[in-house]
Design a protein around this motif. Structure first.
Motif, PDB file in Angstrom:
ATOM      1  N   ALA A  55       0.873  -1.174   0.000  1.00 39.96           N
ATOM      2  CA  ALA A  55       0.000   0.000   0.000  1.00 39.96           C
ATOM      3  C   ALA A  55       0.908   1.222   0.000  1.00 39.96           C
ATOM      4  O   ALA A  55       1.582   1.500   0.994  1.00 39.96           O
ATOM      5  CB  ALA A  55      -0.911  -0.004   1.218  1.00 39.96           C
ATOM      6  N   LEU A  56       0.957   1.911  -1.126  1.00 39.11           N
ATOM      7  CA  LEU A  56       1.851   3.056  -1.285  1.00 39.11           C
ATOM      8  C   LEU A  56       1.113   4.321  -0.843  1.00 39.11           C
ATOM      9  O   LEU A  56       0.254   4.842  -1.553  1.00 39.11           O
ATOM     10  CB  LEU A  56       2.315   3.171  -2.738  1.00 39.11           C
ATOM     11  N   CYS A  57       1.454   4.800   0.344  1.00 39.18           N
ATOM     12  CA  CYS A  57       0.813   5.967   0.964  1.00 39.18           C
ATOM     13  C   CYS A  57       1.892   6.965   1.366  1.00 39.18           C
ATOM     14  O   CYS A  57       1.911   7.468   2.487  1.00 39.18           O
ATOM     15  CB  CYS A  57      -0.012   5.537   2.177  1.00 39.18           C
ATOM     16  N   ALA A  58       2.800   7.232   0.446  1.00 33.92           N
ATOM     17  CA  ALA A  58       4.007   8.010   0.768  1.00 33.92           C
ATOM     18  C   ALA A  58       3.843   9.497   0.508  1.00 33.92           C
ATOM     19  O   ALA A  58       4.844  10.224   0.470  1.00 33.92           O
ATOM     20  CB  ALA A  58       5.189   7.459  -0.027  1.00 33.92           C
ATOM     21  N   ARG A  64       1.103  -5.447 -10.624  1.00 31.45           N
ATOM     22  CA  ARG A  64       0.137  -6.145  -9.787  1.00 31.45           C
ATOM     23  C   ARG A  64       0.626  -6.160  -8.332  1.00 31.45           C
ATOM     24  O   ARG A  64       1.806  -6.327  -8.058  1.00 31.45           O
ATOM     25  CB  ARG A  64      -0.039  -7.586 -10.263  1.00 31.45           C
ATOM     26  N   GLY A  65      -0.300  -5.957  -7.420  1.00 39.60           N
ATOM     27  CA  GLY A  65       0.049  -5.971  -6.011  1.00 39.60           C
ATOM     28  C   GLY A  65       0.525  -4.640  -5.467  1.00 39.60           C
ATOM     29  O   GLY A  65       0.791  -4.534  -4.264  1.00 39.60           O
ATOM     30  N   LEU A  66       0.641  -3.615  -6.325  1.00 42.62           N
ATOM     31  CA  LEU A  66       1.007  -2.279  -5.871  1.00 42.62           C
ATOM     32  C   LEU A  66      -0.266  -1.438  -5.833  1.00 42.62           C
ATOM     33  O   LEU A  66      -0.870  -1.163  -6.866  1.00 42.62           O
ATOM     34  CB  LEU A  66       2.034  -1.637  -6.796  1.00 42.62           C
ATOM     35  N   PHE A  67      -0.661  -1.023  -4.639  1.00 46.02           N
ATOM     36  CA  PHE A  67      -1.913  -0.299  -4.433  1.00 46.02           C
ATOM     37  C   PHE A  67      -1.593   1.128  -3.987  1.00 46.02           C
ATOM     38  O   PHE A  67      -0.786   1.341  -3.079  1.00 46.02           O
ATOM     39  CB  PHE A  67      -2.767  -1.001  -3.373  1.00 46.02           C
ATOM     40  N   CYS A 127      -9.841  -3.007  -0.811  1.00 44.90           N
ATOM     41  CA  CYS A 127      -9.382  -3.328  -2.163  1.00 44.90           C
ATOM     42  C   CYS A 127      -8.259  -4.363  -2.119  1.00 44.90           C
ATOM     43  O   CYS A 127      -8.224  -5.300  -2.930  1.00 44.90           O
ATOM     44  CB  CYS A 127      -8.901  -2.044  -2.837  1.00 44.90           C
ATOM     45  N   ILE A 128      -7.341  -4.223  -1.176  1.00 43.27           N
ATOM     46  CA  ILE A 128      -6.230  -5.164  -1.046  1.00 43.27           C
ATOM     47  C   ILE A 128      -6.732  -6.541  -0.606  1.00 43.27           C
ATOM     48  O   ILE A 128      -6.321  -7.575  -1.133  1.00 43.27           O
ATOM     49  CB  ILE A 128      -5.190  -4.616  -0.053  1.00 43.27           C
TER      50      ILE A 128
END
Length: 801
Positions: free
Chosen positions: A204-207, A340-343, A366-367
């Motif tokens: 989960a990319l929340c940067a 794929r797998g990068l949210f 979603c994940i």
């Protein structure tokens, strides 16, 4: 903080701001007890800590509003759940208008709030003054009061979310920067960090500010850019007693609230200041940017006019903190198209705290479940064309986006920056015909023709009204050309093409070569992922036509579901072909005059065949999106100028997207993003007849269940009595004083001579029932039609009318 980085986790959350903490919390709540959160510095140290932290529920869509309502519920109960105070203050919000157009804007918002079940009401200027006594109300024309809105302490919220997640087994690692992302065959495999490598199934990319750079480590496009964001803080001011509502003075680009007995005066100025990537590096922790009083001065003048007490207030500081913005002003949420797998959970557009609770829940959903809790297409991570990730374009667009946060939502409004990213093959010809262009997925498309001056945006009858009438009448009485070249085109080829499309499409994909097939692509819930038209060119070759903004998303969906079909290939041919819709009673004469032989007349409805026009090979499909007879003509891009020139010379007239939309609505044709979405089944949309019987396709079982529980069509057509009414879509529909539905698409129907709309009803409505449409709190009488308003038997588009 946990001591040792584990070797594996189901999900790694990158970033310890509000989106990362909320996603982390919701993953743990959903049973992902081995989730970990990596924060390069300390929690909230990027942008979250300095947020003004306003939480206002109403947004332009039902589900975005629902998402922020969830945030409000979450924040108001977190202290009870965790014992950690979050500083939730629910004192409401006051929106004022100082111009007639702004008054219409906030009254449309009030109407929308009624449709969504929110508490919002118009109040008098005197009452607004009572709620904000320090406000100069001399120029205020009206106000809307929203009592349920509030604000929160951002750092405390994040601390509470993390505390709850850790109790459920999830682990936090601060001072752990991400240095690389491991992928294999286009899928996430792990994260390299300053504390070691951890393998994982998803990220989960929340940067926040750094999401674009981190996404690039995984080969993904994350078009977001930071801009400077200002608010003024004062020392205590006489007249500030306790907590007060948030005051929105959007005509002056201001938001105002109390802060520790003083004032917080923030702005979303007309044009922000972008921050180039790299300026804010890993050392930017709880950091601020230099004060810029010259830039803030115009906003300060506005604030002094609104708050005379500010003149004598002692300034604490002019806070300048970065916020990240996307090319369209909505955050990115969901799995990327590239990896794929990068949210993604980033690009919050200065709405991180308001959105964060509900957005984090939806990202975790979603994940874990493969889809958001409810449809959020406007936030889909796959929506942006690659051109928008260009740094020059982001540096131009992000400052404009900051300013548009407080724009009046006029119909027809277009962005000014980052334009002309993608041009139609006939761009020159359209501009020579005085086209007024609009941007869609980077493409410049004609909205209407014969523009004589820049239109003045307004809520009443638009400047382009007669231009659009002329184009509709050309298609109705003669022949018009509608350019659909921006539609995505996907070639599906190979021995498994038919079996693959039978799996992913719910329509009648076994029809023979030469057929045109309208079909839905559904998800396992039986709701729309996409709607598309397929032309079967050969036994092993289909060409799919998908929406202009859907190509990236639809291609990713098809590629994901093609696993197991080894003898099928998918190719994006969007920019190889042009598509012109030639529509109207003169269409047959025109194609013959341009060289077509009698074979073209033998092409049946929803069939296609090869013809020659102006000496060029063209695939003509007998179909219509506007309800008039004609063909959609597909040819190679290099050939379309000659074809277009011949059609125009033979009497066809170019027509734009606004004319097409008007005619679509008159015909009751549903469109993705309007009537069709991820919360709607084909049954509810009145499209059950397009779905094949039986099973074998994604979503079939869900439709069986929907029929068993009695689901029926809820789509209705509307004709308004008042010719001067201008519905825009999303208006509440009232019956006997209660909200029974909402419009989804609206326009003036030139062929029926009335304003018209499509909408959904919450309860069964009979044909001919009289309802009222709330247009900016003015009720307009309308008649419900179950079916099509224009040519209900469809004789004209089949060439029989």
């Amino acid at each position: 903080m946990a001591d040792t980085l584990p070797s594996h986790a189901s999900v790694v959350v990158i970033g310890g701001g509000i989106m990362g903490c909320s996603t982390f919390y919701h993953l743990a709540k959903m049973g992902v007890s081995d989730a970990i959160l990596l924060e390069r510095n300390a929690l909230t140290s990027g942008t979250t800590w300095h947020s003004a932290a306003q939480v206002r529920a109403l947004r332009h869509s039902r589900n975005q509003t629902r998402m922020i309502q969830y945030s409000i519920e979450l924040y108001s109960q977190l202290e009870q759940e965790t014992g950690q105070s979050v500083g939730w203050i629910q004192k409401g919000a006051l929106s004022i208008a100082t111009t007639p157009d702004r008054l219409t804007h906030i009254q449309r918002q009030e109407a929308l709030a009624k449709a969504y079940g929110l508490n919002a009401q118009s109040i008098s200027v005197a009452e607004a003054k009572e709620r904000w006594p320090l406000m100069n109300a001399d120029d205020v024309l009206g106000a809307v009061w929203s009592p349920d809105d509030g604000r929160v302490s951002p750092s405390d919220v994040c601390a509470a979310l993390v505390k709850a997640a850790k109790k459920l087994g999830a682990k936090l690692f601060e001072r752990t920067g991400v240095t690389g992302i491991l992928t294999e065959n286009g899928r996430i495999r792990g994260v390299e960090s300053s504390q070691g490598t951890i393998m994982c199934d998803a990220i989960a990319l929340c940067a926040g500010l750094w999401s674009r750079e981190v996404g690039a480590m995984a080969g993904a496009e994350v078009p977001a850019l930071a801009c400077e964001h200002f608010y003024l803080l004062t020392k205590p001011v006489d007249g500030i007693v306790g907590n007060m509502p948030t005051l929105s003075d959007q005509d002056n680009h201001l938001y105002i609230r109390d802060d520790s007995g003083g004032l917080l005066v923030g702005c979303l100025e007309p044009l922000g200041k972008p921050i180039a990537p790299g300026v804010l590096n890993e050392t930017f922790e709880f950091g601020l940017l230099p004060e810029d009083w010259d830039h803030f001065e115009p906003m300060m003048i506005n604030a002094l006019r609104r708050l005379p007490a500010l003149e004598k207030a002692e300034v604490k500081m002019l806070l300048n903190g970065p916020e990240s913005f996307t090319p369209d002003g909505t955050f990115m949420l969901g799995e990327t198209a590239e990896t794929r797998g990068l949210f993604l959970g980033c690009g919050m557009n200065s709405l991180g705290i308001a959105s964060g609770g509900g957005a984090g829940m939806n990202l975790a959903h979603c994940i874990v479940h493969g889809h958001t809790a409810y449809d959020l297409p406007e936030a889909d991570a796959k929506r942006f064309a690659p051109a928008f990730n260009n740094l020059d374009h982001l540096m131009a667009r992000a400052p404009e986006i900051l300013g548009t946060r407080y724009d009046i939502a006029f119909p027809g409004k277009q962005y000014k920056s980052a334009r002309n990213l993608r041009s139609l093959p006939l761009d020159k010809e359209y501009r020579d015909a005085k086209a007024h262009m609009g941007q869609f997925n980077g493409w410049e498309r004609p909205l209407y023709f014969n523009k004589t001056a820049e239109p003045v945006l307004r809520f009443d009858r638009p400047d382009w009204f007669e231009n659009v009438r002329a184009e509709v009448m050309a298609a109705h009485q003669e022949a018009a050309i509608f350019d659909s070249s921006t539609f995505g085109k996907i070639e599906v080829q190979g021995p498994d093409a038919e079996s693959f499309l039978l799996h992913v499409c719910a329509g009648h994909m076994t029809r023979p070569p030469g057929s045109v097939i309208y079909t839905a692509m559904l998800n396992e819930r039986g709701t729309f992922e996409s709607d598309l038209t397929a032309q079967r060119i050969a036994q092993d070759h289909y060409r799919l036509f998908v929406g202009t903004t859907a190509i990236k998303r639809d291609l990713a969906w098809l590629r994901h579901h093609s696993q197991g079909f080894n003898n099928v290939t998918l190719t994006d041919s969007t920019e190889s072909y042009a598509v012109l819709g030639l529509m109207g009673p003169e269409a047959a004469r025109i194609v013959h005059q341009c060289g077509a032989t009698a074979d073209v007349d033998k092409i049946g409805y929803f069939k296609h065949g090869t013809v020659h026009l102006a000496g060029k090979q063209v695939r003509a499909a007998r179909m219509s999106f506007v309800g008039e007879a004609g063909w959609e003509l597909t040819c190679r891009v290099d050939d379309v100028p000659a074809v277009y020139a011949a059609l125009v010379a033979a009497g066809a007239k170019p027509a734009g997207l606004l004319a097409q939309s008007s005619m679509r609505i008159e015909k009751g044709f549903c469109a993705m993003g309007h009537e069709l979405d991820g919360d709607t089944t084909p049954i509810a949309a009145g499209l059950a007849f397009t779905i094949r019987k039986g099973s074998g396709y994604i979503g079939a079982d869900a439709l069986v269940e929907a029929r068993a529980r009695g689901e029926v069509s809820r789509i209705i057509s509307l004709t308004l009595d008042d010719n001067t009414a201008v519905p825009l879509g999303h208006e509440p529909i009232y019956l006997d004083g209660r909200v029974v539905g909402q419009t989804s698409s609206c326009a003036f129907g030139y062929r029926v001579g009335k304003p018209v709309g499509l909408g959904y009803s919450h309860e069964p409505l009979k044909d001919g029932v009289r309802v009222k449409i709330d247009i900016a709190r003015q009720m307009s009488d309308a008649t419900v039609t179950i079916g099509t308003l224009f040519d209900p038997e469809g004789m004209r588009m089949k060439g029989r009318g």
